[in-house]
Design an enzyme around this catalytic site. Structure first.
Site, PDB file in Angstrom:
ATOM      1  N   LYS A   1       6.834   0.386   9.053  1.00 38.52           N
ATOM      2  CA  LYS A   1       5.779   0.519   8.056  1.00 38.52           C
ATOM      3  C   LYS A   1       4.478   0.931   8.742  1.00 38.52           C
ATOM      4  O   LYS A   1       4.355   0.864   9.944  1.00 38.52           O
ATOM      5  CB  LYS A   1       5.570  -0.817   7.329  1.00 38.52           C
ATOM      6  CG  LYS A   1       6.670  -1.099   6.319  1.00 38.52           C
ATOM      7  CD  LYS A   1       6.392  -2.328   5.459  1.00 38.52           C
ATOM      8  CE  LYS A   1       5.032  -2.367   4.868  1.00 38.52           C
ATOM      9  NZ  LYS A   1       4.649  -1.200   4.067  1.00 38.52           N
ATOM     10  N   GLY A   2       3.521   1.345   7.915  1.00 44.29           N
ATOM     11  CA  GLY A   2       2.195   1.625   8.441  1.00 44.29           C
ATOM     12  C   GLY A   2       1.805   3.084   8.482  1.00 44.29           C
ATOM     13  O   GLY A   2       0.719   3.421   8.950  1.00 44.29           O
TER      14      GLY A   2
ATOM     15  N   GLU B   1      -0.458  -5.681   5.662  1.00 42.75           N
ATOM     16  CA  GLU B   1       0.888  -5.703   5.063  1.00 42.75           C
ATOM     17  C   GLU B   1       1.764  -6.745   5.748  1.00 42.75           C
ATOM     18  O   GLU B   1       2.525  -7.461   5.090  1.00 42.75           O
ATOM     19  CB  GLU B   1       1.532  -4.320   5.174  1.00 42.75           C
ATOM     20  CG  GLU B   1       0.901  -3.307   4.237  1.00 42.75           C
ATOM     21  CD  GLU B   1       1.411  -1.898   4.423  1.00 42.75           C
ATOM     22  OE1 GLU B   1       1.288  -1.106   3.482  1.00 42.75           O
ATOM     23  OE2 GLU B   1       1.919  -1.568   5.518  1.00 42.75           O
TER      24      GLU B   1
ATOM     25  N   THR C   1       0.854  -1.189   0.000  1.00 41.24           N
ATOM     26  CA  THR C   1       0.000   0.000   0.000  1.00 41.24           C
ATOM     27  C   THR C   1       0.892   1.241   0.000  1.00 41.24           C
ATOM     28  O   THR C   1       1.971   1.226   0.597  1.00 41.24           O
ATOM     29  CB  THR C   1      -0.893  -0.019   1.257  1.00 41.24           C
ATOM     30  OG1 THR C   1      -1.812  -1.101   1.128  1.00 41.24           O
ATOM     31  CG2 THR C   1      -1.691   1.273   1.421  1.00 41.24           C
ATOM     32  N   GLY C   2       0.431   2.297  -0.662  1.00 44.96           N
ATOM     33  CA  GLY C   2       1.161   3.569  -0.609  1.00 44.96           C
ATOM     34  C   GLY C   2       1.422   4.133  -1.991  1.00 44.96           C
ATOM     35  O   GLY C   2       1.074   3.542  -3.013  1.00 44.96           O
TER      36      GLY C   2
END
Ligand code: 5RP
Length: 222
Positions: free
Chosen positions: A91-92, A100, A29-30
């Site tokens: 992350k996150g 993830e 994601t991102g």
């Protein structure tokens, strides 16, 4: 000079070389991974997305999506917020850390794509997100505070951010960074109410990092 978006795109494009027809992919994601997902258009692959946002991008690219594939995930590719010299990650920041991490753990190969602003000497330069159950979350936050972190509720009290799983995110700041990420990962995991944390340790086999001087690989992509 290349702007940050060009660098993200360059890293993502290099990761597309790792994809072969018929693979089961994990999609992170991102903003960086978005370039990777868009680049998959026209390839015969199946994918497990780590967020509703990535699922939307993948659907638009015509990729078949599954939630729980019968075959192992061959390759997971994701962005990162911090990457240390041992390829340990934070992350996150995009709020998708729970899925993830599930996907990174499920993958035979987990590769990170990023621009060089994500490289750090020591994890904890920014903040470490933690997904917590909404039930009695203030109690959970208090327990996290006892680990030496200051916390903020993402989105604030008035309109807290909700993850795709319907939970809350507490963003933890550690003054001076993390001395011992493994120890902190274990401590965070042991707090009741914590569902997952954004320390990804021993998971990434390789990182594709784009800088103005070119794209380089840390670790291995094999
Ligand atoms: C989302 C993440 C992202 O991978 C991370 O925030 C990097 O995002 P970007 O590529 O937009 O910088 O962990 O939960």
């Amino acid at each position: 000079m290349a702007d940050q978006n060009d660098l993200k795109q360059a890293a993502a494009r290099r990761a597309l070389d790792l994809v072969a027809p018929g693979m089961v992919l994990g999609l992170g994601t991102g903003t960086t991974i978005r370039f990777f997902i868009e680049g998959l258009a026209g390839l015969r692959v199946t994918a497990v997305p780590t967020s509703e946002a990535s699922a939307d991008v993948a659907r638009a690219a015509g990729i078949d999506l599954v939630e729980d594939p019968r075959r192992p995930v061959d390759l997971a590719v994701d962005g990162a917020d911090e990457i240390d010299p041992e390829l340990r990650l934070v992350k996150g920041h995009g709020g998708a850390l729970f899925r993830e991490k599930m996907v990174a753990l499920a993958a035979r190969r987990f590769v990170v794509v990023a621009d060089d602003s994500k490289l750090v000497d020591r994890l904890g330069r920014t903040y470490v997100p933690v997904e917590v159950a909404p039930f009695l979350w203030r109690q959970t936050a208090e327990r996290l505070g006892r680990l030496g972190a200051s916390w903020t509720l993402r989105g604030g009290d008035a309109s807290p951010y909700r993850t795709d799983n319907g939970n809350l995110i507490l963003d933890l700041t550690f003054p001076g960074g993390l001395d011992d990420p493994e120890r902190m990962a274990a401590d965070l995991k042991a707090v009741s109410g914590v569902l997952e944390h954004g320390l990804f340790l021993g998971l990434a086999r390789g990182a594709i990092v784009a800088a103005a001087t070119g794209v380089r690989v840390l670790g291995t992509l094999d």
